[in-house]
Design a protein around this motif. Sequence first.
Motif, PDB file in Angstrom:
ATOM      1  N   LEU A 132       2.135 -10.786  -1.894  1.00 53.11           N
ATOM      2  CA  LEU A 132       2.426  -9.355  -1.954  1.00 53.11           C
ATOM      3  C   LEU A 132       3.712  -9.144  -1.172  1.00 53.11           C
ATOM      4  N   SER A 133       4.527  -8.332  -1.716  1.00 53.74           N
ATOM      5  CA  SER A 133       5.921  -8.366  -1.300  1.00 53.74           C
ATOM      6  C   SER A 133       6.173  -7.952   0.144  1.00 53.74           C
ATOM      7  N   CYS A 134       7.159  -8.599   0.720  1.00 52.18           N
ATOM      8  CA  CYS A 134       7.656  -8.232   2.028  1.00 52.18           C
ATOM      9  C   CYS A 134       8.603  -7.050   1.835  1.00 52.18           C
ATOM     10  N   PRO A 135       8.570  -6.100   2.753  1.00 52.28           N
ATOM     11  CA  PRO A 135       9.554  -5.028   2.661  1.00 52.28           C
ATOM     12  C   PRO A 135      10.957  -5.587   2.894  1.00 52.28           C
ATOM     13  N   SER A 136      11.945  -4.960   2.324  1.00 56.04           N
ATOM     14  CA  SER A 136      13.310  -5.435   2.519  1.00 56.04           C
ATOM     15  C   SER A 136      13.760  -5.137   3.946  1.00 56.04           C
ATOM     16  N   ARG A 137      14.817  -5.808   4.353  1.00 54.84           N
ATOM     17  CA  ARG A 137      15.377  -5.599   5.684  1.00 54.84           C
ATOM     18  C   ARG A 137      15.812  -4.143   5.859  1.00 54.84           C
ATOM     19  N   GLU A 138      16.291  -3.603   4.749  1.00 52.77           N
ATOM     20  CA  GLU A 138      16.707  -2.204   4.765  1.00 52.77           C
ATOM     21  C   GLU A 138      15.508  -1.287   5.058  1.00 52.77           C
ATOM     22  N   ASP A 139      14.389  -1.584   4.393  1.00 54.51           N
ATOM     23  CA  ASP A 139      13.169  -0.804   4.631  1.00 54.51           C
ATOM     24  C   ASP A 139      12.715  -0.931   6.081  1.00 54.51           C
ATOM     25  N   GLY A 182      14.576  -1.514   8.601  1.00 57.78           N
ATOM     26  CA  GLY A 182      15.531  -0.748   9.401  1.00 57.78           C
ATOM     27  C   GLY A 182      15.183   0.733   9.391  1.00 57.78           C
ATOM     28  N   ARG A 183      14.818   1.218   8.205  1.00 55.64           N
ATOM     29  CA  ARG A 183      14.444   2.625   8.098  1.00 55.64           C
ATOM     30  C   ARG A 183      13.120   2.883   8.811  1.00 55.64           C
ATOM     31  N   TYR A 184      12.261   1.868   8.818  1.00 57.48           N
ATOM     32  CA  TYR A 184      10.979   1.963   9.519  1.00 57.48           C
ATOM     33  C   TYR A 184      11.220   2.160  11.021  1.00 57.48           C
ATOM     34  N   ILE A 185      12.147   1.410  11.575  1.00 59.53           N
ATOM     35  CA  ILE A 185      12.479   1.518  12.997  1.00 59.53           C
ATOM     36  C   ILE A 185      13.038   2.905  13.311  1.00 59.53           C
ATOM     37  N   LEU A 186      13.891   3.365  12.422  1.00 60.40           N
ATOM     38  CA  LEU A 186      14.522   4.668  12.630  1.00 60.40           C
ATOM     39  C   LEU A 186      13.605   5.825  12.235  1.00 60.40           C
ATOM     40  N   GLU A 212       4.834 -13.241   9.531  1.00 63.10           N
ATOM     41  CA  GLU A 212       5.749 -13.763  10.556  1.00 63.10           C
ATOM     42  C   GLU A 212       7.207 -13.414  10.248  1.00 63.10           C
ATOM     43  N   ILE A 213       7.530 -13.527   8.986  1.00 64.99           N
ATOM     44  CA  ILE A 213       8.921 -13.299   8.568  1.00 64.99           C
ATOM     45  C   ILE A 213       9.354 -11.873   8.880  1.00 64.99           C
ATOM     46  N   CYS A 214       8.518 -10.930   8.465  1.00 65.10           N
ATOM     47  CA  CYS A 214       8.872  -9.527   8.679  1.00 65.10           C
ATOM     48  C   CYS A 214       8.821  -9.161  10.152  1.00 65.10           C
ATOM     49  N   ARG A 215       7.875  -9.778  10.848  1.00 66.39           N
ATOM     50  CA  ARG A 215       7.770  -9.490  12.272  1.00 66.39           C
ATOM     51  C   ARG A 215       9.050  -9.908  13.002  1.00 66.39           C
ATOM     52  N   SER A 216       9.541 -11.097  12.691  1.00 67.63           N
ATOM     53  CA  SER A 216      10.747 -11.536  13.388  1.00 67.63           C
ATOM     54  C   SER A 216      11.973 -10.761  12.905  1.00 67.63           C
ATOM     55  N   ASN A 217      11.942 -10.389  11.638  1.00 70.88           N
ATOM     56  CA  ASN A 217      13.008  -9.523  11.132  1.00 70.88           C
ATOM     57  C   ASN A 217      13.026  -8.196  11.881  1.00 70.88           C
ATOM     58  N   LEU A 218      11.823  -7.663  12.078  1.00 68.74           N
ATOM     59  CA  LEU A 218      11.688  -6.378  12.757  1.00 68.74           C
ATOM     60  C   LEU A 218      12.150  -6.485  14.215  1.00 68.74           C
ATOM     61  N   ASP A 219      11.731  -7.556  14.878  1.00 63.91           N
ATOM     62  CA  ASP A 219      12.170  -7.793  16.261  1.00 63.91           C
ATOM     63  C   ASP A 219      13.691  -7.820  16.340  1.00 63.91           C
ATOM     64  N   ASP A 220      14.239  -8.543  15.395  1.00 68.83           N
ATOM     65  CA  ASP A 220      15.682  -8.698  15.330  1.00 68.83           C
ATOM     66  C   ASP A 220      16.379  -7.350  15.150  1.00 68.83           C
ATOM     67  N   LEU A 221      15.869  -6.579  14.189  1.00 71.63           N
ATOM     68  CA  LEU A 221      16.447  -5.265  13.914  1.00 71.63           C
ATOM     69  C   LEU A 221      16.281  -4.324  15.100  1.00 71.63           C
ATOM     70  N   GLN A 222      15.096  -4.394  15.699  1.00 73.10           N
ATOM     71  CA  GLN A 222      14.802  -3.567  16.859  1.00 73.10           C
ATOM     72  C   GLN A 222      15.798  -3.881  17.973  1.00 73.10           C
TER      73      GLN A 222
END
Length: 140
Positions: A67-74, A76-80, A101-111
């Motif tokens: 089931l799909s991972c949200p995009s990095r853009e999504d 980013g918008r989630y953080i904001l 794990e992938i999205c979590r580390s992406n989110l950490d990174d974006l955060q």
Amino acid sequence: MPNYSDKDLVAYLDESLSMEKAADLEKLLRDPGQADHKDLLDRLQQIVLSRDSGTHTIGEIWKRHRLSCPSREDLGRYILEAISDEEANYIKIHIEVIECEICRSNLDDLQHSANQSQHAVIQDRRNKYFQSSVGRLRKQ
Ligand SMILES: [Zn+2]
């Protein structure tokens, strides 16, 4: 749009749902824009949680069915918080329940970079303030 009974959802988890139905269901689960999206996710989660035998976790199912991972853009918008409640809920489940794990580390990174740029803005303001204060002092 077809409706799914709990029996269908259980069959889906057991991979005994017809390919066609399963594909339609996955489409709904993937797309936060779909009307039944949140409802189905909640029900699926309920079924997974209420099962005694720990053969399935929603995380396993999620990963298995990719089931799909949200995009990095999504993300980013989630953080904001510039995102609809439905989308935010999807991402929240994806990261906190599914523990992707992938999205979590992406989110950490974006955060992290969001914090940095915020920090840079504050720093910039401070510098300007400082410079104008110095300027004022010099004139006196
Ligand atoms: Zn993911």
